[in-house]
Design an enzyme around this catalytic site. Structure first.
Site, PDB file in Angstrom:
ATOM      1  N   SER A   1       0.866  -1.233   0.052  1.00  7.72           N
ATOM      2  CA  SER A   1       0.011  -0.025  -0.037  1.00  7.72           C
ATOM      3  C   SER A   1       0.891   1.475   0.068  1.00  7.72           C
ATOM      4  O   SER A   1       1.684   1.511  -0.866  1.00  7.72           O
ATOM      5  CB  SER A   1      -0.893  -0.110   1.337  1.00  7.72           C
ATOM      6  OG  SER A   1      -1.960   0.996   1.181  1.00  7.72           O
TER       7      SER A   1
ATOM      8  N   ASP B   1      -9.738  -5.289  -3.876  1.00 11.09           N
ATOM      9  CA  ASP B   1      -8.961  -4.127  -3.270  1.00 11.09           C
ATOM     10  C   ASP B   1      -9.886  -2.904  -3.262  1.00 11.09           C
ATOM     11  O   ASP B   1      -9.948  -2.317  -4.182  1.00 11.09           O
ATOM     12  CB  ASP B   1      -7.511  -3.662  -3.356  1.00 11.09           C
ATOM     13  CG  ASP B   1      -6.913  -2.857  -2.452  1.00 11.09           C
ATOM     14  OD1 ASP B   1      -7.576  -2.000  -1.874  1.00 11.09           O
ATOM     15  OD2 ASP B   1      -5.708  -3.011  -2.570  1.00 11.09           O
TER      16      ASP B   1
ATOM     17  N   HIS C   1      -7.008  -5.758   0.474  1.00 11.18           N
ATOM     18  CA  HIS C   1      -6.160  -5.024   0.735  1.00 11.18           C
ATOM     19  C   HIS C   1      -5.426  -5.477   2.152  1.00 11.18           C
ATOM     20  O   HIS C   1      -4.310  -4.858   2.376  1.00 11.18           O
ATOM     21  CB  HIS C   1      -6.649  -3.546   0.791  1.00 11.18           C
ATOM     22  CG  HIS C   1      -5.476  -2.587   0.872  1.00 11.18           C
ATOM     23  ND1 HIS C   1      -4.820  -2.086  -0.191  1.00 11.18           N
ATOM     24  CD2 HIS C   1      -5.020  -2.019   1.682  1.00 11.18           C
ATOM     25  CE1 HIS C   1      -4.004  -1.139   0.066  1.00 11.18           C
ATOM     26  NE2 HIS C   1      -3.855  -0.736   1.349  1.00 11.18           N
TER      27      HIS C   1
END
Lengths: 750, 249
Positions: free
Chosen positions: B149, B193, B227
């Site tokens: 991320s 995600d 995610h």
């Protein structure tokens, strides 16, 4: 008893001189015990008589006799003479010292009475004489055996064991001698020395004389034993010769008998024929003569009849007479005109018969010549003794026949029914073996041999079949597939007819020492073999074919390198629009194309997608290869099972896994297809060379960008069977395969 | 600089440790996690830096990603710093989750009041590596960076801005002007995600830039993944292997 002994004596006397075997003269000593001197035999007679006398003495002498008997028994027991008690008795009696009786053995012997043995032999000799006239009498092994039994002596009793034993004198005997006169060789009494007779003679004490006599006898006992052994050996040998003589005689007899019989039969036959011919002749003559006789008789009758008629006529009246007379005159005239045959038609003598005995002569002549040999025995083929063009044939002769040469005949074995026999070749040799050359490989030949000498040829031996070794196979080098651990080779037999098996031979090509070591895989039934190898080496491979004759020479070699995995593209799977290069590593799709409707369905060829498969070696483990591609080419590369449906696209089913590149609108699209599904993957730099790793152990198939050492994607695939590399071209272009290379390091992480 | 060990746990034959130190760049106490593989007992190992995402500390990665087995097998020292300076008492630092505390973005702030403490780029590319090189059995020549991320972005910009340092600010723009040595970038993106779905993540742009610049990237869009650390845990092994390939070459 007396008669017997008389007879015995008579025999002894007459034959004592004939047989020297047991004469002690061999040792040349005057002191020798003369076993057959006149005195001895006489003494024996005396002994026997004494025996009888003793017996007749009866109870009166009982005590003395009994004492004596006890001593005898002791002796007998001591010297183990139980069997020969008769002997013992005799000797014991003899042992009793008597004046004037000097020359007899002072000790007991276990040996049988030589006189008796002599008699035995002579007796058997007599029986033999009777049989001499017949065949096989004297000389039978049995007779021989008896003889040897008769002479058997058990050595082992050392001469020393025999003691000289002197029985002490009995009181009622005359005074015993106590000194020994050397000159006269007789024991005398001491006082006798004083007298004239022995006055000048040398005298020694009796004991001394005893001792020296004992010694002498001991010595000679030993020599006697040796002689016995010698004689026994000689007798053994004689027995063998006996038997051989018998055998050889048998052979000769047979030979002569058969010849003789032949001659006799021929003679008999001739006799019969001749007698019969004579008989015929006699019959002829007699018949002729008889015929004549009959004619004669008839003639006579007629004459007589005429005579009677004439006589009758003479008594007739004149008129009748004249009538008849004219007729008679006619008749007579006619009759007398006819000639009478008074020649004897058959002579009484018979012609001298010339008898043709030439064939008999020949037969008789051939008795003296050596017979033709007996048939040789041809050996079965020794293993591995043949080459592709020759065999070594051996045979033996199991007889003593004279052989001057052998004739070996052969021809190929006919497998069809005997119609026309192929002509046989013939070779003449002097040895019992022959190497026959110029033969056809992998073929059976039948051989037979005859032995020859002056008398002619032997009967033929049995026919033996020998086989030439096969021709070498031919390795299909273009179809070799290998990997780091193994190689799969296949070959053509090289022979029209089947062979028994094949052998694969490998040597390592690198080090010269290692090249001496040849590994062999034997007993391969088909024309292909999967051989285990060491990784990272170079090998040279040969193949041989094998049959009952032996192995062929090596095939031409093939080289194998166990680096990476090596395979070629498989023509049989190739879509018709694709062309495989000569080296089997490149494939091209050209612009031209055969119209699709002309493509027939096939099990092995791709028909829908324009693809081809490679022939990967069916060995689990790792396999790595690379494909060179053009960036603008639409292609698919991966693996598929051998039986993947050729009517579908690669990756469209679950029998194939592959990476597909499509270039459209200047964008590169990459898909990793299995069962029509693909993950969503973007690759920024289009690979020019794709590395493919097939890992059976971990059930993975990985793709790499070789130039960047970049891992692209890995499938997890269940590989229950072997798979092959597959390639397809979606538009015209070229794919080039690189294999036989080691896995790059970056690939090893996967 | 003195290191204070906070914790140590044996894991897959190696040791997962957490240290604290006074950071010069960030002017505060900072914690970081270090995993020492079994191989580190006997020799110097390559160093792999993990940059976590928004709201994470040094704990999230070491507790939830399950990376230890791969790190142990490949013999890599893995360093996971915190995501921002802590306890600096800057006004507004805790107001939003994606700015301030736990959101260092691995950049050096240029504005006040942030610029004194928020220098994560320098921390991660300078101070921390020096500290690690001095105190742990690592080979300074073999270093790699990855992350999730915000950390993923951080990794890209660190690499792209330091050609040759790692075997990348706005990674996309950096890529466009990258003239450095060969890179090999592996990106996994969960298809589910949320950030992707919301359009906050723009991988296509990055890919396009890389394609144009011929920077090798393999970008994998993973169906059904989101995610979270579950997603991280699923693919961490592939990533560690990706790095090991170069670090252990």
């Amino acid at each position: 008893v007396e008669e017997e002994s008389g007879q015995e004596l008579g025999l002894d006397r007459s034959t004592a001189k004939d047989f020297h075997f047991y004469h002690m003269d061999l040792h040349d000593s005057e002191d020798r015990l003369q076993l057959f001197p006149e005195e001895n035999t006489r003494m024996r007679k005396e002994v026997v008589q004494a025996e009888m006398a003793n017996e007749s003495r009866g109870a009166g002498d009982g005590k003395a006799q009994r004492d004596l008997q006890e001593e005898v028994d002791e002796l007998v027991h001591l010297y183990g003479l139980e069997d020969d008690h008769e002997l013992g008795d005799e000797f014991v009696d003899e042992n009793m010292p008597r004046t004037g009786v000097s020359e007899y053995p002072p000790y007991v012997m276990k040996r049988r009475d030589p006189a008796r043995e002599q008699r035995d032999w002579r007796l058997s000799g007599e029986t033999v004489e009777a049989e001499d006239l017949g065949f096989g009498g004297w000389g039978s092994a049995g007779q021989c055996q008896d003889l040897r039994e008769a002479y058997r002596y058990t050595p082992g009793r050392a001469s020393e064991e025999y003691e000289c034993y002197v029985i002490p004198e009995e009181e009622d005997e005359e005074e015993a001698a106590d000194v020994f006169c050397v000159t006269c060789k007789t024991p005398i009494r001491a006082f006798q020395k004083v007298f004239d007779e022995h006055k000048e003679h040398e005298v020694i004490p009796l004991n001394e004389a005893l001792e020296s006599a004992k010694d002498e006898i001991h010595k000679n006992m030993y020599k006697l034993e040796k002689q016995i052994i010698e004689m026994e050996n000689f007798a053994n040998h004689l027995e063998e010769v006996f038997i051989t003589v018998e055998e050889n005689f048998g052979k000769q007899e047979q030979n002569f008998e058969s010849h003789y019989n032949e001659i006799l039969e021929t003679l008999a036959q001739k006799y019969e024929e001749k007698i019969q011919a004579l008989g015929e002749k006699k019959k002829e003559k007699l018949e002729a003569l008889y015929g004549q006789l009959v004619n004669c008789g008839e003639n006579l009758d007629t004459c007589k009849e005429l005579m009677e008629t004439i006589e009758e006529m003479c008594h007739e009246e004149k008129v009748d007479f004249i009538k008849d007379a004219v007729a008679m005159a006619d008749r007579l005239g006619k009759f007398l005109k006819a000639k009478t045959d008074v020649e004897i038609s058959a002579q009484p003598e018979f012609e001298d018969q010339t008898l043709d005995f030439s064939d008999v002569e020949q037969l008789m002549g051939s008795i003296n010549t050596i017979p033709a040999p007996s048939a040789p025995v041809i050996n079965p083929q020794a293993p591995n003794s043949a080459t592709g063009s020759s065999v070594r044939v051996c045979w033996s002769l199991y007889s003593d026949d004279t052989v001057e040469s052998y004739q070996l005949s052969y021809r190929p074995v006919q497998d069809s029914s005997p119609g026309k026999d192929q002509a046989a070749f013939t070779v003449t040799v002097k040895e019992t073996y022959c190497s026959v050359t110029n033969l056809v490989p992998n073929t059976q030949y039948e051989f037979w041999v005859t032995a020859h000498n002056r008398a002619g040829p032997s009967p033929s031996s049995e026919h033996a079949v020998y086989m030439t070794a096969p021709s070498p196979p031919i390795i299909k080098t273009k179809e070799i597939r290998s990997c780091e651990e193994a190689v799969l080779i296949c070959w053509e037999s090289g022979n029209l007819n089947p062979v028994d098996s094949y052998t694969v031979e490998l040597t390592q090509a690198e080090s010269p020492e290692a090249s001496d070591v040849t590994e062999s895989v034997v007993g391969i039934p088909t024309c292909e073999s999967l051989v285990q190898l060491q990784p990272g080496r170079s090998y040279i491979i040969y193949v041989r074919a094998l049959n009952t004759g032996g192995p062929s020479v090596r095939s031409e070699p093939a080289a194998v390198h166990t680096i990476g995995s090596y395979f070629r593209l498989n023509k049989d799977t190739c879509h018709p629009w694709l062309i495989i290069s000569e080296d089997g590593l490149s494939v091209v799709r050209s612009e031209r194309r055969i119209p699709a409707r002309d493509l027939s369905s096939s099990d092995t060829r791709f028909t829908r997608c324009v693809a081809v498969m490679g022939n990967l070696i069916p060995v689990r483990g790792h396999h790595y290869w690379e494909v060179e591609v053009d960036e603008h080419l639409d292609y698919t590369v991966g693996v598929a099972f051998e039986d993947v449906t050729k009517q579908e696209d690669l990756g469209a089913n679950c029998l194939s896994w592959c990476m597909r590149h499509t270039f459209a609108s200047s964008r590169h699209k990459y898909e990793f297809l299995h069962n029509r599904t693909t993950p969503d993957i973007r690759i920024t730099v289009p690979p020019k060379k794709i590395g493919i790793l097939l890992d059976y152990e971990n059930s993975k198939l990985s793709f790499f960008n070789v130039d960047l050492s970049q891992h692209l994607y890995t499938f997890s695939c269940q590989l229950h069977e072997f798979v092959h590399p597959c390639f397809s071209l979606e538009n015209p272009g070229c794919l080039k395969v690189h294999n036989g290379i080691s896995m790059p390091k970056h690939v090893t992480f996967y | 600089m003195a290191l204070k060990q906070i914790s140590s746990n044996k894991c897959f034959g190696g040791l997962q440790k957490v240290f604290e130190h006074d950071s010069v760049e960030l002017n505060c106490k900072m914690k970081f996690a270090v995993y020492l593989p079994p191989k580190a007992e006997t020799e110097k190992c390559p160093a792999l830096y993990w940059l976590s995402g928004l709201t994470c500390t040094e704990q999230n990665f070491i507790s939830k990603s399950g990376y230890h087995q791969a790190a142990s097998e490949h013999g890599l020292v893995v360093i996971a710093p915190d995501t921002s300076p802590r306890g600096c008492n800057i006004k507004g630092e805790d107001e939003s989750w994606d700015f301030g505390t736990g959101a260092g973005f691995y950049v050096d702030a240029t504005e006040d009041p942030w610029k004194t403490n928020y220098r994560m780029y320098s921390y991660v590319t300078e101070e921390l590596p020096q500290l690690i090189n001095a105190n742990f059995p690592v080979d300074p020549q073999r270093m790699s960076v990855f992350g999730h991320s915000m950390g993923g972005h951080g990794a890209l910009i660190c690499a792209l801005k330091n050609p040759g340092k790692y075997k990348a600010y706005d990674a996309t723009n950096l890529v466009k002007s990258y003239r450095g040595s060969q890179l090999d970038i592996l990106i996994d993106q969960g298809k589910d995600d949320q950030f992707l779905l919301d359009g906050q993540l723009l991988p296509d742009d990055f890919i396009a830039a890389c394609t144009e610049k011929k920077i090798p990237v393999v970008f994998r869009l993973q169906e059904g993944y989101d995610h979270s650390y579950y997603f991280i845990a699923t693919f961490i092994t592939d990533h560690i292997r990706h790095h090991a390939k170069y670090l252990n070459a």
